[in-house]
Design a protein around this motif. Structure first.
Motif, short mmCIF file in Angstrom:
data_model
loop_
_atom_site.label_atom_id
_atom_site.label_comp_id
_atom_site.label_asym_id
_atom_site.label_seq_id
_atom_site.Cartn_x
_atom_site.Cartn_y
_atom_site.Cartn_z
N UNK A 1 47.27 23.71 98.77
CA UNK A 1 47.44 24.71 97.70
C UNK A 1 47.50 24.03 96.34
N UNK A 2 48.25 22.94 96.26
CA UNK A 2 48.35 22.23 94.97
C UNK A 2 46.97 21.74 94.53
N UNK A 3 46.22 21.12 95.46
CA UNK A 3 44.90 20.60 95.10
C UNK A 3 44.00 21.73 94.60
N UNK A 4 44.05 22.87 95.27
CA UNK A 4 43.21 24.00 94.85
C UNK A 4 43.64 24.54 93.49
N UNK A 5 44.95 24.57 93.25
CA UNK A 5 45.44 25.10 91.97
C UNK A 5 45.11 24.14 90.82
N UNK A 6 44.79 22.88 91.15
CA UNK A 6 44.46 21.90 90.10
C UNK A 6 42.96 21.75 89.90
N UNK A 7 42.16 22.46 90.71
CA UNK A 7 40.72 22.16 90.74
C UNK A 7 40.02 22.35 89.41
N UNK A 8 40.50 23.27 88.57
CA UNK A 8 39.78 23.52 87.31
C UNK A 8 40.44 22.83 86.12
N UNK A 9 41.25 21.81 86.37
CA UNK A 9 41.99 21.18 85.26
C UNK A 9 41.32 19.88 84.79
N UNK A 10 40.14 19.57 85.33
CA UNK A 10 39.40 18.38 84.88
C UNK A 10 40.09 17.08 85.26
N UNK A 11 40.79 17.07 86.39
CA UNK A 11 41.51 15.86 86.81
C UNK A 11 40.82 15.21 88.00
N UNK A 12 40.98 13.90 88.12
CA UNK A 12 40.51 13.23 89.34
C UNK A 12 41.59 13.40 90.41
N UNK A 13 41.23 14.09 91.48
CA UNK A 13 42.19 14.38 92.54
C UNK A 13 41.86 13.57 93.79
N UNK A 14 42.86 13.30 94.57
CA UNK A 14 42.66 12.64 95.87
C UNK A 14 43.72 13.14 96.84
N UNK A 15 43.27 13.64 98.00
CA UNK A 15 44.22 14.10 99.02
C UNK A 15 44.11 13.19 100.23
N UNK A 16 45.26 12.70 100.72
CA UNK A 16 45.28 11.89 101.95
C UNK A 16 45.89 12.74 103.05
N UNK A 17 45.18 12.96 104.13
CA UNK A 17 45.68 13.81 105.21
C UNK A 17 45.62 13.05 106.54
N UNK A 18 46.76 13.04 107.25
CA UNK A 18 46.83 12.28 108.50
C UNK A 18 46.02 12.90 109.64
N UNK A 19 45.85 14.24 109.60
CA UNK A 19 45.10 14.87 110.70
C UNK A 19 43.66 14.38 110.66
N UNK A 20 43.00 14.36 111.84
CA UNK A 20 41.67 13.74 111.88
C UNK A 20 40.58 14.52 111.15
N UNK A 21 40.76 15.84 110.99
CA UNK A 21 39.68 16.64 110.40
C UNK A 21 40.21 17.97 109.87
N UNK A 22 39.32 18.78 109.24
CA UNK A 22 39.80 20.05 108.67
C UNK A 22 39.92 21.18 109.69
N UNK A 23 39.68 20.90 110.98
CA UNK A 23 39.74 21.96 112.00
C UNK A 23 41.17 22.50 112.13
N UNK A 24 41.33 23.83 112.34
CA UNK A 24 42.68 24.38 112.50
C UNK A 24 43.43 23.70 113.64
N UNK A 25 44.62 23.15 113.40
CA UNK A 25 45.37 22.50 114.48
C UNK A 25 45.94 23.53 115.46
N UNK A 26 46.17 23.10 116.71
CA UNK A 26 46.80 23.99 117.69
C UNK A 26 48.31 23.94 117.46
#
Ligand SMILES: Cc1cc2nc3c(=O)[nH]c(=O)nc-3n(C[C@H](O)[C@H](O)[C@H](O)COP(=O)(O)OP(=O)(O)OC[C@H]3O[C@@H](n4cnc5c(N)ncnc54)[C@H](O)[C@@H]3O)c2cc1C
Length: 388
Positions: free
Chosen positions: A17-42
């Motif tokens: 949510x934070x990354x999406x809310x920052x998307x139009x602010x002209x910033x260089x963003x980087x998200x690190x996520x431990x899950x292997x992929x964007x698939x919905x987790x069980x």
């Protein structure tokens, strides 16, 4: 050296949510996520999204992906087991189309991950943050991606790892209180249709909630001691349904089937303070609450939304500065402390067998039922937070 203006540890519901809310602010963003992929987790959890959270997700363009999978809540019936006293909060009385809605955790995660991909926000999946350090100029994240070590330097680092990832964050301590309770979650089919009514029923061993989810299905959140919750999880279906009927009562007729059982330990964990040098913690990393009032994600979403709004108001060189972080703390203080106190109050006062307290609770619920302004006040805080 700075690789990202804002680096976010955790691409779960709050970090995304934070990354999406920052998307139009002209910033260089980087998200690190431990899950292997964007698939919905069980994940067997469902989340009760407040009406206020729905409005935020609409503004972020995520709602259209969620809408087909959510079940609206039009009223909430609050009572206590084997005691008098009840109140009903309804959307109509509160002047909103719905009080909130129910969505599966995996569906929420998947919708947000899809929105991150569409927005072209860089997310490094299978990236586990291991250690964080910071100086006056930047914060540094040491991580392991697909088995290889890496480093990111950021002007502002936001930790949204759910409080389970990093063991240490410089300048921040975590106060933890174990409730000695666990939540058994499951999907249960009932004899009677739900008509979009949610139930919150307090017992001396903890609350039990039935949240409308799908057609004749309810998402169950049944609080017990960890040992009993685990034993219930392992019971065969017939015995489980009988125990649930004995515990909850017959408001929805018989319980016909159960699936997707899981157990979550419950505790209150608070980061103090919620900022350090060049960094902030948000979502469950900042406060992990008991699910009794369905506030955890809603509060974390407002952490993300307010942080993004503040970043939009300041000059670029102020990003991550002590003054900016102090303003963030001040802005979130009332909503966060209010959410923590409200939830903790419900757990301690409503899951308590002290003599006399049951009658007092009953009077309180009945009083609330007769006072529309008070009901609207409570519903308003639950939907929009302490600052409205
Ligand atoms: C039984 C139950 C019922 C609930 N019901 C409700 C409800 O009805 N309403 C409500 O508002 N809230 C509810 N909650 C609370 C809600 O689930 C949380 O508040 C919410 O999931 C917090 O989101 P988050 O993104 O902060 O953390 P998480 O959902 O924990 O996500 C954290 C993310 O960070 C990633 N991560 C972790 N460690 C690292 C690392 N070292 N490096 C990189 N990535 C990392 C994880 O893979 C994950 O994707 C409930 C909780 C429980 C247990």
């Amino acid at each position: 050296m700075i690789d990202a203006d804002v680096a976010i540890i955790g691409g779960g519901p709050v970090g995304a949510t934070l990354a999406l809310a920052l998307q139009d602010k002209g910033l260089r963003l980087m998200v690190l996520e431990a899950r292997p992929d964007p698939m919905p987790p069980a994940d067997p959890r469902v989340i009760a999204l407040s009406y206020g959270s729905r409005l935020i997700l609409q503004r972020l363009g995520v709602w259209s992906a969620l809408a087909p999978s959510v079940t609206p809540i039009r009223s909430i019936h609050v009572s206590q087991r084997a005691r008098l006293g009840r109140t009903v909060l309804s959307a109509q009385e509160c002047g909103v189309p719905e009080l909130g809605c129910i969505v599966e955790y995996g569906v929420l995660y998947g919708a947000l991950a899809g929105a991150l991909a569409r927005a072209g926000i860089p997310v490094l999946y299978d990236a586990q943050a291991r250690r964080v350090t910071s100086t006056l100029e930047s914060a540094t994240v040491h991580y392991v991606h697909a088995g290889r070590p890496g480093v990111v330097y950021a002007a502002l680092l936001v930790v949204a790892d759910g409080g389970k990832g990093l063991t240490e964050i410089p300048g921040i301590r975590r106060d933890v209180q174990d409730y000695g309770q666990a939540a058994l979650v499951a999907q249960v089919e009932t004899e009677l249709p739900h008509h979009h009514v949610a139930y919150e029923r307090f017992t001396t061993r903890g609350p039990v909630a039935l949240l409308p989810h799908g057609e004749r299905t309810y998402a169950l959140v049944w609080t017990e001691t960890p040992e009993i919750a685990q034993a219930l999880c392992e019971l065969d279906e017939t015995d489980f349904l009988r125990r649930l009927y004995d515990h909850f009562g017959d408001r929805q007729g018989a319980f016909l089937a159960v699936r997707d059982r899981g157990v979550f330990p419950l505790r209150l964990a608070c980061a103090r303070p919620v900022t350090g040098r060049r960094l902030a913690v948000i979502g469950n990393a900042a406060q992990t609450l008991h699910p009794v009032a369905g506030q955890g994600f809603n509060l974390g979403l407002r952490d993300a939304w307010e942080l993004a709004r503040l970043i939009g108001e300041i000059r670029r060189e102020q990003l991550g500065s002590p003054a900016m972080l102090q303003r963030y703390r001040a802005r979130r203080c009332l909503d966060r402390e209010g959410g923590i106190l409200f939830t903790d109050f419900l757990v301690r006062v409503f899951s308590n067998g002290l003599p006399g307290l049951g009658a007092l609770r009953g009077h309180g619920l009945n009083l609330l039922e007769t006072c529309l302004p008070a009901k609207r006040f409570v519903a308003d805080k639950m939907m929009f937070g302490a600052r409205g």
